[in-house]
Design an enzyme around this catalytic site. Structure first.
Site, PDB file in Angstrom:
ATOM      1  N   THR B  44       0.824  -1.212   0.000  1.00 24.41           N
ATOM      2  CA  THR B  44       0.000   0.000   0.000  1.00 24.41           C
ATOM      3  C   THR B  44       0.861   1.265   0.000  1.00 24.41           C
ATOM      4  OG1 THR B  44      -1.715  -1.236   1.129  1.00 24.41           O
ATOM      5  CG2 THR B  44      -1.882   1.140   1.246  1.00 24.41           C
ATOM      6  N   HIS B  53      -1.952  14.244   5.552  1.00 22.95           N
ATOM      7  CA  HIS B  53      -3.260  14.798   5.909  1.00 22.95           C
ATOM      8  C   HIS B  53      -3.187  15.665   7.154  1.00 22.95           C
ATOM      9  CE1 HIS B  53      -5.524  12.517   2.941  1.00 22.95           C
ATOM     10  NE2 HIS B  53      -4.765  11.468   3.229  1.00 22.95           N
TER      11      HIS B  53
END
Lengths: 423, 485
Positions: B44, B53
């Protein structure tokens, strides 16, 4: 940083760069410098070991390396300066060129005239967004050609080739001769992308299946390609559901178009033609940046190397004239516009004053093939100035229309000429 | 556990495992970092949106919220120490309806509850001023100045390299088939390369966390891959976008965003579709179409002809909805990290610190190594240097004067350096992530033959042995003039 000045600098030593550099010298430029990023001159010609080169230039059917060496020998005989393993990093509108060279380190070159001859590159898988996995075994045809012909390695054993471009068809034959199997050549269009002679000599002679109106819709395999899925397409080139067919293979070769390599041209600020992907040039292959010229496939993609050499000569000659006298054709220009069934015209601009001196060859491609006699018309407004008849027209085959000197008077005062192809 | 070879085994060298390995390398421990792939960060970690973020998405009080905000705050220091490209450029969530405006309010208050600083609601007009290509439909935006973009590959291999330089052992191409149990206690792992025993085993195996837990009889948690498809646009598109833009989120995903990457491309995506197969990394025509349609909703003028690559990432979506970070009481010796989906990349440095604390509390003796070096220097990046620096580098080593990747201006010197870095780039993909080679508009068409030659020379192997990504991904099969098939 080492600084070098010269009369004419040529970037790239493929067929265009070689011809431009040599012609610049023969036109009178004393210091001509030729740059090549590879370790030997000749560009992609060196990996094109098939024949078909030089019929017009030398009246002989030569292989790519033979054709290249005819020019390289002349370049050496003429005593041109050559720097290989040298890559240009930047160019600006003042023609200041910065390059990196394995031998000289970082160098700055300040030429009086610059010829850009970087050639073109192949469209990769990403540009097509072919769905599926991302295994090893997806190559452009040119990369495979280099691996096989220069490095001596086979990139696969069972191939599917997407696209009927010339390199793809030539590789179909080459791989077959090396004992590999070419399971299929698929072309999304209803007609061939490459030259008819390659269809005959590379595909049909080797019984390789060619599927028109067919594209690859999925790549399968985790580590290495294990198969591709091909589908028929409709008139808008959209895959037709229900026509999917899986073809086992270990390699997918892409021969889906060439794109002029113009990062440096853009960096210099030259105006570009969105259709050709190259700079807009005049009859002397000058861009709209003073002293910067373009030669060969950076202007638009040619199908025959002999045409590249011929056009590059013009660029080299113009560059030498500019370097020696800072002379450029002056006066008003006439725009050349692609009309009915014409994709693009090169050069895009013509000086009527230049036509008084010599004839000017216009190059163009049609949008769609017509397998019947057609007229190629050059028009000023509604008036046809020149017409040439062709037995057929195909997008793969460039058309040439030569403006004779006698038309110079007609062009004076005009702003736009258009070319049209119709039955 | 007198017969344990290792103090800690970390299963999975993604960004989470790599940061844990790095934090553990501060201490006198024998640590083994394992991964089934041929390079670190091959799951991933390599296929996500590469966003740091701000932390307004997650539910207040959740581990996602906690580690997102804590991880975000660490990025300047971590990236400086590890020589990783990071730009705290700020991020925007764009509203295109009245309902969206209410969502922005919710996100802002959620963010404030999570401790996100600097959040600001701005008008649609102001947002269009900041992003001239933005859709006319924009009604407002939430600006998060602490958001940013990072090189996710580098964040992982830099942390792993730093760990290796500080003594952590790395075993690639090593697939764990099961956890070893003695009674209730987890005492190591069984792999394709034999058994490795340890006092602590940490599962940082992304999509495969639940499969590994199951081998130790731990049922319950399920990881469901959620597929995200992306497009990458050529650098030439860079002028079409200034900012990191999210649409308003939906319950399943943050939506299809458009963002500049740290390397100057534009990234579009991802979709969000639950799938069953943890190896299903294929893109689909439908998914790519959805990605493009979604991106054009935000920036209608994006030029799809500038696409250079598409790819798929699989989010390791856990059944609990939150990060699972625990030491199951019924399996002493085991620490589980599962469901580390977005904002996992952002959270990874903070998760690593927390894991160290958990191990300490669980009784692992952590004695500082005075020789620990927290910094790591990447290989030189020719294209990012000034002319004077480039000149100096070539003077030192002429191989930096030979460009082998024309689109990204990567030199032979960089390829050689990557072959001899603390975690050598043994595959083409590993080299690509280290040097950016083959990531430009020609996608490796030009460099591949040159790279094969250089890698074969540096590793003293035949080009036939060089693979794209390990396993059976050979790039060439045989010499010409040899009979094959």
């Amino acid at each position: 940083m080492k600084s070098i000045s010269c009369d004419v600098l040529v970037v790239g030593s493929g067929p265009a760069g070689l011809a431009a550099a040599l012609e610049a010298r023969q036109t009178g430029a004393q210091e001509v410098l030729l740059l090549e990023r590879n370790d030997e001159l000749g560009g992609i010609l060196q990996q094109c070991i098939h024949t078909g080169f030089g019929l017009r230039e030398f009246g002989q059917d030569l292989s790519g390396p033979e054709y290249a060496w005819r020019w390289i020998d002349q370049v050496h005989d003429a005593g041109l300066q050559v720097l290989s393993e040298t890559m240009v990093l930047s160019v600006d509108a003042t023609r200041r060129v910065v390059a990196t060279s394995k031998a000289l380190g970082m160098i700055e070159i300040l030429p009086r005239a610059l010829v850009l001859a970087m050639g073109c590159r192949e469209r990769p898988r990403g540009a097509l967004a072919i769905p599926g996995t991302r295994p090893a075994g997806v190559y452009t045809a040119g990369t495979a050609q280099r691996l096989v012909n220069i490095d001596g390695y086979m990139p696969g054993n069972r191939f599917v080739i997407l696209g009927s471009g010339d390199i793809g068809m030539i590789m179909a034959r080459r791989l077959t001769l090396e004992g590999a199997e070419v399971a299929a050549v698929c072309e999304i269009l209803p007609y061939l992308s490459g030259l008819r002679r390659n269809l005959v000599q590379c595909i049909r002679d080797y019984d390789i299946p060619l599927h028109l109106c067919t594209t690859v819709t999925e790549v399968r395999g985790q580590d290495r390609v294990t198969s591709v899925v091909v589908s028929g397409v409709d008139a808008d080139r959209r895959p037709l559901p229900g026509t999917e067919r899986e073809i086992p293979c270990d390699t997918l070769l892409l021969s889906v178009g060439l794109v002029p390599e113009n990062e440096l041209t853009r960096m210099a600020g030259a105006s570009m033609d969105a259709v050709t992907g190259g700079p807009r040039v005049n009859e002397g292959y000058a861009t709209d940046i003073p002293g910067i010229f373009a030669a060969g496939n950076v202007v638009h993609v040619y199908d025959l190397v002999d045409d590249v050499s011929q056009a590059a000569r013009i660029a080299g000659r113009s560059a030498a004239r500019y370097a020696c006298s800072t002379q450029a054709p002056t006066g008003p220009t006439v725009r050349l516009v692609a009309g009915e069934n014409v994709r693009a015209v090169v050069p895009q601009l013509v000086h009527p004053a230049a036509l008084e001196q010599e004839s000017i060859a216009l190059h163009m491609r049609v949008r769609t093939p017509i397998e019947a006699p057609v007229n190629l018309d050059l028009r000023l407004g509604e008036r046809t100035l020149l017409s040439r008849r062709f037995r057929y027209v195909r997008p793969a085959e460039m058309l040439t229309l030569t403006l004779p000197q006698r038309l110079a008077g007609e062009l004076a005062g005009a702003t736009e000429l258009s070319v049209h192809v119709r039955t | 556990m007198p017969d344990a070879t290792y103090d800690v085994i970390i299963v999975g060298a993604g960004v989470v495992g790599a940061h844990i390995a790095r934090q553990l390398s501060r201490y006198r421990l024998r640590t083994l970092l394992l991964d089934k792939a041929a390079d670190v960060g091959d799951g991933t970690t390599k296929a996500n949106t590469a966003i740091v973020h701000a932390g307004y998405d997650a539910r207040p009080g959740s581990k996602k919220a906690l580690f997102n905000v804590a991880g975000n705050a660490m990025f300047d220091q971590v990236c400086a120490e590890l020589d990783v490209e990071f730009d705290r450029c700020g991020t925007y969530v764009v509203a295109t309806s009245e309902t969206d405006l209410a969502t922005l309010q919710d996100l802002a208050s959620r963010g404030r509850a999570n401790g996100v600083t600097g959040l600001e609601l701005i008008s649609g007009e102001e947002m269009r001023r900041r992003e001239p290509g933005l859709t006319e439909a924009a009604t407002g935006a939430l600006y998060a100045p602490t958001g940013g973009i990072v090189d996710p590959f580098a964040l992982c291999f830099a942390a792993a390299e730093n760990a290796v330089s500080n003594g952590v052992e790395l075993a690639l191409n090593t697939t764990v088939s099961r956890l070893l149990l003695e009674g209730n206690r987890v005492v190591g792992v069984d792999t394709n390369r034999g058994m490795f025993r340890s006092r602590w085993t940490i599962i940082a195996a992304g999509l495969h966390a639940d499969d590994l837990m199951r081998t130790a009889g731990l049922e319950g948690l399920v990881i469901r891959p959620r597929k995200g498809e992306y497009f990458v646009l050529d650098r030439a598109a860079r002028s079409q976008l200034r900012n990191v833009l999210f649409p308003c989120p939906t319950p399943v995903s943050k939506g299809i965003m458009v963002t500049p990457t740290i390397h100057g491309n534009i990234l579009l995506g991802p979709t969000a579709n639950d799938v069953d197969d943890k190896e299903d990394l294929g893109t689909t025509a439908a998914g790519l179409n959805e990605t493009l349609t979604g991106a054009l909703k935000l920036i209608p003028g994006l030029d799809p002809r500038l696409m250079i690559r598409s790819f798929t990432g699989l989010r390791a979506t856990g059944s609990t909805g939150d990060f699972e970070i625990s030491t199951p009481a019924e399996r002493p010796g085991l620490l589980v990290l599962a469901g580390i989906e977005s904002p996992g990349l952002t959270a990874s440095p903070a998760i690593a610190l927390h894991v160290v604390d958990m191990l300490r509390e669980a009784g692992l003796t952590l004695q500082e190594r005075p020789e620990y070096v927290p910094t790591r220097k990447g290989i030189p990046r020719f294209s990012l240097m000034t002319t004077a620096e480039q000149e100096a580098l070539i003077a030192q080593d002429a191989r930096y004067g030979r460009v082998v990747c024309r689109c990204e201006t990567v030199t032979e010197g960089e390829v050689v350096a990557a072959c001899h870095s603390p975690i050598p780039a043994r595959t083409y993909d590993a080299l690509k992530r280290r040097t950016r080679i083959g990531t430009g508009r020609c996608q490796g068409g030009f460099d591949l033959p040159l790279v094969l030659e250089i890698m074969a020379r540096e590793y003293n192997v035949s080009p036939l042995e060089i693979t794209q990504k390990g396993g059976a991904s050979a790039l060439v099969f045989r010499r010409t003039k040899e009979v094959g098939l």
